[in-house]
Scaffold this motif. Structure first.
Motif, short mmCIF file in Angstrom:
data_model
loop_
_atom_site.label_atom_id
_atom_site.label_comp_id
_atom_site.label_asym_id
_atom_site.label_seq_id
_atom_site.Cartn_x
_atom_site.Cartn_y
_atom_site.Cartn_z
N MET A 210 -50.29 -1.85 84.20
CA MET A 210 -49.65 -1.08 85.29
C MET A 210 -50.64 -0.16 85.98
SD MET A 210 -46.82 -2.48 85.51
CE MET A 210 -46.24 -1.52 86.87
N SER A 211 -51.51 0.47 85.23
CA SER A 211 -52.53 1.33 85.81
C SER A 211 -53.48 0.51 86.69
CB SER A 211 -53.31 2.05 84.71
OG SER A 211 -54.34 2.82 85.26
N LEU A 212 -53.85 -0.66 86.20
CA LEU A 212 -54.75 -1.52 86.96
C LEU A 212 -54.10 -1.99 88.26
CD1 LEU A 212 -57.54 -2.94 86.96
CD2 LEU A 212 -56.34 -4.93 86.05
N ILE A 213 -52.83 -2.35 88.19
CA ILE A 213 -52.11 -2.78 89.40
C ILE A 213 -52.13 -1.68 90.45
CG2 ILE A 213 -49.79 -3.30 90.30
CD1 ILE A 213 -49.33 -4.92 87.70
N GLU A 214 -51.87 -0.46 90.04
CA GLU A 214 -51.88 0.67 90.98
C GLU A 214 -53.28 0.87 91.57
OE1 GLU A 214 -50.29 4.13 89.05
OE2 GLU A 214 -48.43 3.09 88.51
N THR A 215 -54.30 0.75 90.74
CA THR A 215 -55.67 0.93 91.22
C THR A 215 -56.06 -0.15 92.21
OG1 THR A 215 -56.28 1.98 89.12
CG2 THR A 215 -58.08 1.16 90.50
N VAL A 216 -55.76 -1.41 91.89
CA VAL A 216 -56.10 -2.51 92.80
C VAL A 216 -55.32 -2.36 94.10
CG1 VAL A 216 -56.05 -5.01 93.14
CG2 VAL A 216 -56.75 -4.07 90.93
N HIS A 217 -54.07 -1.95 94.03
CA HIS A 217 -53.29 -1.72 95.25
C HIS A 217 -53.98 -0.67 96.12
CE1 HIS A 217 -50.14 -0.17 97.89
NE2 HIS A 217 -49.70 -1.43 97.88
N SER A 218 -54.46 0.39 95.51
CA SER A 218 -55.17 1.43 96.26
C SER A 218 -56.44 0.88 96.90
CB SER A 218 -55.55 2.61 95.36
OG SER A 218 -54.40 3.29 94.94
N VAL A 219 -57.15 0.04 96.18
CA VAL A 219 -58.39 -0.54 96.71
C VAL A 219 -58.09 -1.35 97.96
CG1 VAL A 219 -60.21 -2.24 96.28
CG2 VAL A 219 -59.69 -0.52 94.55
N ILE A 220 -57.10 -2.26 97.90
CA ILE A 220 -56.85 -3.13 99.06
C ILE A 220 -55.99 -2.48 100.14
CG2 ILE A 220 -57.31 -5.26 97.82
CD1 ILE A 220 -54.35 -5.72 97.55
N SER A 221 -55.51 -1.27 99.85
CA SER A 221 -54.77 -0.54 100.87
C SER A 221 -55.64 0.50 101.57
CB SER A 221 -53.57 0.18 100.25
OG SER A 221 -52.66 -0.74 99.72
N GLU A 222 -56.56 1.12 100.81
CA GLU A 222 -57.30 2.26 101.34
C GLU A 222 -58.82 2.08 101.38
OE1 GLU A 222 -56.08 5.71 99.07
OE2 GLU A 222 -54.09 4.80 98.82
N TYR A 223 -59.42 1.63 100.29
CA TYR A 223 -60.88 1.63 100.18
C TYR A 223 -61.54 0.40 100.79
CZ TYR A 223 -59.78 5.47 97.11
OH TYR A 223 -59.29 6.65 96.61
N SER A 224 -60.93 -0.72 100.63
CA SER A 224 -61.40 -1.97 101.20
C SER A 224 -60.16 -2.71 101.70
CB SER A 224 -62.14 -2.80 100.14
OG SER A 224 -62.71 -3.94 100.71
N PRO A 225 -59.58 -2.21 102.81
CA PRO A 225 -58.27 -2.70 103.26
C PRO A 225 -58.21 -4.21 103.47
CG PRO A 225 -58.90 -0.74 104.47
CD PRO A 225 -60.11 -1.17 103.69
N LEU A 226 -57.21 -4.80 102.87
CA LEU A 226 -56.99 -6.23 102.98
C LEU A 226 -56.87 -6.65 104.44
CD1 LEU A 226 -56.49 -8.86 101.39
CD2 LEU A 226 -54.05 -8.30 101.43
N VAL A 227 -56.20 -5.85 105.24
CA VAL A 227 -56.01 -6.20 106.65
C VAL A 227 -57.36 -6.32 107.36
CG1 VAL A 227 -55.70 -3.81 107.45
CG2 VAL A 227 -54.70 -5.71 108.75
N ASP A 228 -58.32 -5.47 107.02
CA ASP A 228 -59.65 -5.55 107.63
C ASP A 228 -60.39 -6.80 107.17
OD1 ASP A 228 -59.12 -3.15 108.93
OD2 ASP A 228 -60.26 -1.94 107.49
N LEU A 229 -60.24 -7.14 105.90
CA LEU A 229 -60.91 -8.33 105.38
C LEU A 229 -60.35 -9.60 106.03
CD1 LEU A 229 -61.02 -7.31 101.62
CD2 LEU A 229 -62.93 -7.31 103.24
N VAL A 230 -59.04 -9.63 106.24
CA VAL A 230 -58.43 -10.79 106.90
C VAL A 230 -58.85 -10.83 108.36
CG1 VAL A 230 -56.24 -11.82 107.64
CG2 VAL A 230 -56.48 -10.93 105.31
N ALA A 231 -58.78 -9.70 109.05
CA ALA A 231 -59.15 -9.65 110.47
C ALA A 231 -60.61 -10.07 110.68
CB ALA A 231 -58.90 -8.26 111.03
N ALA A 232 -61.49 -9.71 109.74
CA ALA A 232 -62.91 -10.06 109.86
C ALA A 232 -63.14 -11.57 109.72
CB ALA A 232 -63.72 -9.32 108.81
N ARG A 233 -62.19 -12.27 109.13
CA ARG A 233 -62.32 -13.71 108.93
C ARG A 233 -61.69 -14.52 110.07
NH1 ARG A 233 -62.86 -11.49 103.99
NH2 ARG A 233 -63.82 -12.68 102.29
N MET A 234 -61.08 -13.85 111.02
CA MET A 234 -60.47 -14.55 112.14
C MET A 234 -61.57 -15.23 112.97
SD MET A 234 -57.21 -14.44 112.31
CE MET A 234 -56.07 -13.80 111.10
#
Length: 192
Positions: free
Chosen positions: A96-120
């Motif tokens: 559970m702690s890891l899930i929260e941490t990974v969520h923070s990473v792809i939401s704030e530190y290395s946003p998933l939306v930016d990674l997807v947009a960069a691959r367009m």
């Protein structure tokens, strides 16, 4: 012919072969994307069918770009620390702690939306380019695609299909991986 194959060949493909599929994909000009749900148990069958669809569309003059959310997640996690450190953190701190941490990473530190947009596609042509976002199940249970789709609004310019492993819940609800509580607020078209 399985239901999955039928839906890809006879529901999705005819729309994607149109000269300009955007109007059939979405009524929103800044959201030219749609969702193609499938049973999570059919992941490997879906991958095969998407590869065949890619080939057929390419033969018809379309340029298909495939974006793997599994690769995006991997890039985000590696940007913060080596994978071995993630495994150690799970053992020491719990899932559970890891899930929260990974969520923070792809939401704030290395946003998933930016990674997807960069691959367009570079220099996108909405009459020729198509994007398939797949390997969505890699985000389970860390991140729900509803957030990703909302954040991509205005950042995608070509017809895009998100292949979504989940089950229907009511007229417009989707349960990610068939497990999580249904999300009913999807604005993109859903190809049933």
């Amino acid at each position: 012919m399985s239901d999955l194959e039928h839906r890809i060949k006879h529901v999705l493909e005819p729309v994607l072969t149109l000269e300009d599929p955007r109007e059939r994909i979405s009524v929103y000009h800044d959201m030219p994307y749609a969702i193609f749900p499938y049973d999570p148990d059919e992941e490997f069958a879906l991958r095969k069918q998407v590869t065949l669809l890619d080939t057929r569309l390419t033969q018809r003059g379309k340029r298909v770009k495939r974006i793997s959310l599994a690769e995006c997640l991997d890039e985000a996690m590696r940007s913060q620390r080596p994978l071995e450190d993630w495994f150690t953190a799970e053992r020491e701190q719990g899932l559970m702690s890891l899930i929260e941490t990974v969520h923070s990473v792809i939401s704030e530190y290395s946003p998933l939306v930016d990674l997807v947009a960069a691959r367009m596609p570079d220099d996108p042509d909405p009459l020729r380019d198509l994007v398939f976002i797949q390997r969505t199940g890699a985000l389970f249970p860390v991140y729900r695609t509803f957030s990703l789709l909302e954040q991509l609004k205005g950042r995608i310019y070509v017809p895009t299909i998100l292949f979504y492993p989940g089950l229907s819940d009511g007229a417009a609800g989707l349960r990610f991986m068939g497990v999580l509580e249904a999300e009913h607020n999807y604005r993109p078209k859903i190809f049933w």
